[in-house]
Design an enzyme around this catalytic site. Sequence first.
Site, PDB file in Angstrom:
ATOM      1  N   GLY A 145       0.818  -1.210   0.000  1.00 14.09           N
ATOM      2  CA  GLY A 145       0.000   0.000   0.000  1.00 14.09           C
ATOM      3  C   GLY A 145       0.845   1.251   0.000  1.00 14.09           C
ATOM      4  N   SER A 147       1.281   3.524  -3.272  1.00 18.71           N
ATOM      5  CA  SER A 147       0.765   4.571  -4.166  1.00 18.71           C
ATOM      6  C   SER A 147      -0.578   5.128  -3.727  1.00 18.71           C
ATOM      7  CB  SER A 147       0.620   4.004  -5.579  1.00 18.71           C
ATOM      8  OG  SER A 147       1.822   3.449  -6.008  1.00 18.71           O
ATOM      9  N   SER A 179      -1.983  -4.087  -6.047  1.00 18.40           N
ATOM     10  CA  SER A 179      -2.034  -5.407  -6.667  1.00 18.40           C
ATOM     11  C   SER A 179      -2.581  -6.422  -5.681  1.00 18.40           C
ATOM     12  CB  SER A 179      -0.638  -5.839  -7.102  1.00 18.40           C
ATOM     13  OG  SER A 179      -0.135  -4.963  -8.078  1.00 18.40           O
ATOM     14  N   GLU A 264      12.541  -5.438  -3.974  1.00 16.85           N
ATOM     15  CA  GLU A 264      11.509  -5.415  -4.999  1.00 16.85           C
ATOM     16  C   GLU A 264      12.087  -5.219  -6.392  1.00 16.85           C
ATOM     17  OE1 GLU A 264       8.220  -2.706  -4.307  1.00 16.85           O
ATOM     18  OE2 GLU A 264       7.503  -2.996  -6.354  1.00 16.85           O
ATOM     19  N   ASN A 385      10.948   3.905 -14.909  1.00 17.21           N
ATOM     20  CA  ASN A 385      12.337   3.924 -15.382  1.00 17.21           C
ATOM     21  C   ASN A 385      12.952   5.313 -15.277  1.00 17.21           C
ATOM     22  OD1 ASN A 385      11.278   1.421 -16.158  1.00 17.21           O
ATOM     23  ND2 ASN A 385      12.923   1.195 -17.651  1.00 17.21           N
ATOM     24  N   GLU A 386      12.126   6.335 -15.499  1.00 22.16           N
ATOM     25  CA  GLU A 386      12.664   7.696 -15.414  1.00 22.16           C
ATOM     26  C   GLU A 386      13.098   8.008 -13.983  1.00 22.16           C
ATOM     27  OE1 GLU A 386       9.688   6.876 -16.843  1.00 22.16           O
ATOM     28  OE2 GLU A 386      10.654   6.801 -18.808  1.00 22.16           O
TER      29      GLU A 386
HETATM   30  C1  LIG Z   1       0.918  -3.317 -12.858  1.00 23.95           C
HETATM   31  C2  LIG Z   1       1.139  -2.372 -11.737  1.00 23.95           C
HETATM   32  C3  LIG Z   1       1.060  -2.810 -10.446  1.00 23.95           C
HETATM   33  C4  LIG Z   1       1.226  -1.933  -9.390  1.00 23.95           C
HETATM   34  N1  LIG Z   1       1.091  -2.403  -8.115  1.00 23.95           N
HETATM   35  C5  LIG Z   1       1.203  -1.544  -7.091  1.00 23.95           C
HETATM   36  C6  LIG Z   1       0.993  -1.989  -5.764  1.00 23.95           C
HETATM   37  O1  LIG Z   1       0.708  -3.161  -5.521  1.00 23.95           O
HETATM   38  N2  LIG Z   1       1.095  -1.107  -4.752  1.00 23.95           N
HETATM   39  C7  LIG Z   1       1.416   0.188  -4.982  1.00 23.95           C
HETATM   40  O2  LIG Z   1       1.541   0.921  -4.026  1.00 23.95           O
HETATM   41  N3  LIG Z   1       1.620   0.669  -6.234  1.00 23.95           N
HETATM   42  C8  LIG Z   1       1.507  -0.173  -7.295  1.00 23.95           C
HETATM   43  N4  LIG Z   1       1.697   0.288  -8.571  1.00 23.95           N
HETATM   44  C9  LIG Z   1       1.918   1.724  -8.780  1.00 23.95           C
HETATM   45  C10 LIG Z   1       3.296   2.103  -9.270  1.00 23.95           C
HETATM   46  O3  LIG Z   1       4.221   2.022  -8.226  1.00 23.95           O
HETATM   47  C11 LIG Z   1       3.187   3.510  -9.865  1.00 23.95           C
HETATM   48  O4  LIG Z   1       2.447   3.371 -11.064  1.00 23.95           O
HETATM   49  C12 LIG Z   1       4.489   4.160 -10.189  1.00 23.95           C
HETATM   50  O5  LIG Z   1       5.222   4.433  -9.017  1.00 23.95           O
HETATM   51  C13 LIG Z   1       4.308   5.460 -11.000  1.00 23.95           C
HETATM   52  O6  LIG Z   1       3.387   6.324 -10.431  1.00 23.95           O
HETATM   53  P1  LIG Z   1       2.163   6.919 -11.267  1.00 23.95           P
HETATM   54  O7  LIG Z   1       1.507   5.784 -11.939  1.00 23.95           O
HETATM   55  O8  LIG Z   1       1.394   7.754 -10.366  1.00 23.95           O
HETATM   56  O9  LIG Z   1       2.852   7.811 -12.401  1.00 23.95           O
HETATM   57  P2  LIG Z   1       3.341   9.321 -12.259  1.00 23.95           P
HETATM   58  O10 LIG Z   1       4.199   9.430 -11.054  1.00 23.95           O
HETATM   59  O11 LIG Z   1       2.203  10.235 -12.398  1.00 23.95           O
HETATM   60  O12 LIG Z   1       4.287   9.439 -13.530  1.00 23.95           O
HETATM   61  C14 LIG Z   1       3.787   9.650 -14.864  1.00 23.95           C
HETATM   62  C15 LIG Z   1       4.980   9.818 -15.784  1.00 23.95           C
HETATM   63  O13 LIG Z   1       5.774  10.934 -15.378  1.00 23.95           O
HETATM   64  C16 LIG Z   1       7.095  10.548 -15.150  1.00 23.95           C
HETATM   65  N5  LIG Z   1       7.643  11.283 -14.016  1.00 23.95           N
HETATM   66  C17 LIG Z   1       7.048  11.569 -12.837  1.00 23.95           C
HETATM   67  N6  LIG Z   1       7.883  12.227 -12.030  1.00 23.95           N
HETATM   68  C18 LIG Z   1       9.039  12.354 -12.713  1.00 23.95           C
HETATM   69  C19 LIG Z   1      10.296  12.933 -12.425  1.00 23.95           C
HETATM   70  N7  LIG Z   1      10.575  13.501 -11.254  1.00 23.95           N
HETATM   71  N8  LIG Z   1      11.245  12.886 -13.383  1.00 23.95           N
HETATM   72  C20 LIG Z   1      11.009  12.290 -14.582  1.00 23.95           C
HETATM   73  N9  LIG Z   1       9.856  11.730 -14.893  1.00 23.95           N
HETATM   74  C21 LIG Z   1       8.882  11.762 -13.979  1.00 23.95           C
HETATM   75  C22 LIG Z   1       7.014   9.071 -14.822  1.00 23.95           C
HETATM   76  O14 LIG Z   1       8.237   8.410 -15.041  1.00 23.95           O
HETATM   77  C23 LIG Z   1       5.921   8.621 -15.738  1.00 23.95           C
HETATM   78  O15 LIG Z   1       6.466   8.392 -17.006  1.00 23.95           O
HETATM   79  C24 LIG Z   1       1.503  -0.571  -9.648  1.00 23.95           C
HETATM   80  C25 LIG Z   1       1.618  -0.127 -10.965  1.00 23.95           C
HETATM   81  C26 LIG Z   1       1.414  -1.003 -12.006  1.00 23.95           C
HETATM   82  C27 LIG Z   1       1.515  -0.480 -13.407  1.00 23.95           C
END
Ligand SMILES: Cc1cc2nc3c(=O)[nH]c(=O)nc-3n(C[C@H](O)[C@H](O)[C@H](O)COP(=O)(O)OP(=O)(O)OC[C@H]3O[C@@H](n4cnc5c(N)ncnc54)[C@H](O)[C@@H]3O)c2cc1C
Lengths: 399, 353
Positions: A145, A147, A179, A264, A385-386
């Site tokens: 937990g 995000s 997840s 992880e 990745n970023e």
């Molecule tokens: C299949 C899957 C399973 C997941 N399971 C879990 C889970 O079980 N528990 C949990 O807590 N989370 C989970 N996640 C969430 C995951 O950790 C987040 O999706 C991830 O950390 C990115 O956050 P966001 O989706 O809010 O994207 P955002 O943070 O909004 O990012 C959007 C885009 O902006 C870019 N970006 C943002 N900030 C920067 C920066 N400072 N510099 C450069 N680029 C930047 C990102 O790289 C991305 O390309 C899961 C995600 C997926 C896809």
Amino acid sequence: MRPVAATSTPAAALPELVPDPVELPAGLADLRAEVRSFLDDERGAARWTPRADVWLSGWDESFSRRLGERGWLGMTIPTEYGGHGRTALERYVVTEELLAAGAPVAAHWIADRQIGPSLLRHGTEEQRRAFLPGIARGEVYFGIGMSEPDSGSDLASVRTRATRVDGGWRLSGTKVWTSGAHHAHAFFALVRTEPRDDAHRHAGLSQFLVELDSPGVEIRPIPLLTGAHHFNEVRFDDVFIPDARVFGELGNGWAQVTGELAFERSGPERFLSTYPLLASLVGELAGAGRADAGTRRRVGSLVSRLWTLRAMSLAVAGALESGRAPELAAALVKDLGTRYENEIVDAARLLVDIPPDPGAESGFARLLADAVLHAPGFTLRGGTNEVLRGIVARGMGLR
Amino acid sequence: MARNSDLADLAASILAAGSDDRDGTGLDTAAWKACAGAGLTSLTDPDTGGTLDDAAVLLEVAGADAARLPLAETDLLAGWLGRAAGLAAPDGPLAAVVTDATGGDRPAGTAGGTVTGSGGTTGTVSAALTRVPWGRSLAAVVVLDGDRVLVLDTGAAAVTEGANLAEEPRDGLTLDGVTPLATGSAPAGAAAELTLRAALARSLLLAGAARGALARSVAYAGERTQFGRPIGRFQAVQQMLAEAGAEVAAASAASAAATSTARRAGFAAPETAFAVAAAKARCSEAATAVARIAHQVHGAIGFTREHALRLVTTRLWAWRDEDGDEAFWNDRVGAAALDAGADGLWPLVTGRP
Ligand SMILES: Cc1cc2nc3c(=O)[nH]c(=O)nc-3n(C[C@H](O)[C@H](O)[C@H](O)COP(=O)(O)OP(=O)(O)OC[C@H]3O[C@@H](n4cnc5c(N)ncnc54)[C@H](O)[C@@H]3O)c2cc1C
């Protein structure tokens, strides 16, 4: 323009990008053979079908229990907690065999990979006894937990709050992308226990061990783009968490979470999600006798990359085993590995004239369909990745 | 492999010093003497107590520091071939050449040529050898010609100077009616083993050069200011350097893993052939990305002759093709994968059938 003189080499000043190589002890060959023959039996008996991205989508509780019976879960957990006191490298061998076979490991994945080690490091004696034996039996499942709707890459901005009450805490807020929360027994929630201080954004965060059947927890599905139910929104409406379920040290949540992330990020799941598709691709090409030089070279490049990623990931596992947390190397492996998973998808699309078919029972067309539809997640989950590259840049002294 | 950090420090202290003629194209004579004095030019000779792992440490440092020394050629190739044939070679820089008559599947662009004449203890031979590394500076060349091995004194050779992209000598040598210093018979599989040894050595040098290029780029990004701050503070630059970091880590891990496989299983083992092929292919692929990023980060200054960056990037470009480019080695890996088939692929990758 003034030419710059050749300076003495700064090569020695770079930080360690990859730990020393690891050679698996010869004794592990027996363990590997045992796992392979178990998996052969399982496939022979059609207990499951190999799939791509099994650690995300292959939820099969009976399979997890069968692994538990064999002693292949909680392998690094001490025996007094129901584990098997084995080494991280033994666990590595079992894990990579399961992933390569495309076996359904999702149910126990998070619990086995990171919750177990975290409980051992930060959990109370009571928490360890309450959860570790079930994890090792493949009967207790966990989620993560972290995000929230407004906190993804910027995890320190989480807003879920815990307020002190008699005998415990009250949680309010919303987690997303969780997840497996709809099947899991519990998760670790990262929450604010102190008001946010912009000068110290990582301070005042704590982790709670939240049992997901607690009153006030509401779990709502967020369907994947395929329509599958994998992740969830988890809402806390004034959920009571007893003091006994505070996880680790209050206020130390950021350090704990970062420690979890080393486990992880570095594992073989970061380059093996699409391995079953690669194997199927090789099978199609070998069967069709379509091995012109261009094809051989493309396949060769994929296999050379795989072999290299495995060497890198083993090196990180070796460092973890010796008590180090090679954060920089783990981030590099994940960046390279998850991009590699996508390369397999493209090669499979272009080298074989079989279109993806999400309706197929099994085989290349189904593996390709699953891999294409799951690919966006590879480079997001566990930190994008970023953001990983930002960690690498910091590690190299650039920020 | 426990990396030998004392050895790495010793090598770095010798090689980083360089010689006055560091930008020249010839042998770094002072560094050669220092290396020979410290036993670094014959590390894999069992009599000196060194190991392949030690040689690997040395080659990575030599690559990072753009050392102008035939360390791999002398120790891992010519030294090995001479020893394997029971022959003594003179002290000094050496190179190995496999003649065209030897046959086998060898990469393009490596040393080759022809030898005529009987050799032996009395007979004389003539040789026309091409692309011989450091040909003009060698004490002798050790030639694998079919099933015989000849040690030829290069003192009397007519030299046609040539060079690779990094200005490292790759010379033509013509010898007319000379008596070999020694003649012996080749061990089985010598040509194949030389090909693998050369590819492994080149992988280690590439991994080192890639690390050298990255280190220079990271340092430069911290020093060069634009828009009022070091360019390394810009996220676009950080992302490029992180990508280069991943490639350097991959090259390093691949060449180290191939080294430990070769040490454990020997060069004749199929798993070594696979590991070395995968490593050289991966290191050659990494070279391209790292050199591209290093130049992008350095801007125009890195494109000048005065700047030291070219010492490592031209080596990345030269070495990625020498001893087999990624097409050559990936072809072998791909063929092995397709032979293994869907079920055999994973055992092939893990090296544990
Ligand atoms: C299949 C899957 C399973 C997941 N399971 C879990 C889970 O079980 N528990 C949990 O807590 N989370 C989970 N996640 C969430 C995951 O950790 C987040 O999706 C991830 O950390 C990115 O956050 P966001 O989706 O809010 O994207 P955002 O943070 O909004 O990012 C959007 C885009 O902006 C870019 N970006 C943002 N900030 C920067 C920066 N400072 N510099 C450069 N680029 C930047 C990102 O790289 C991305 O390309 C899961 C995600 C997926 C896809």
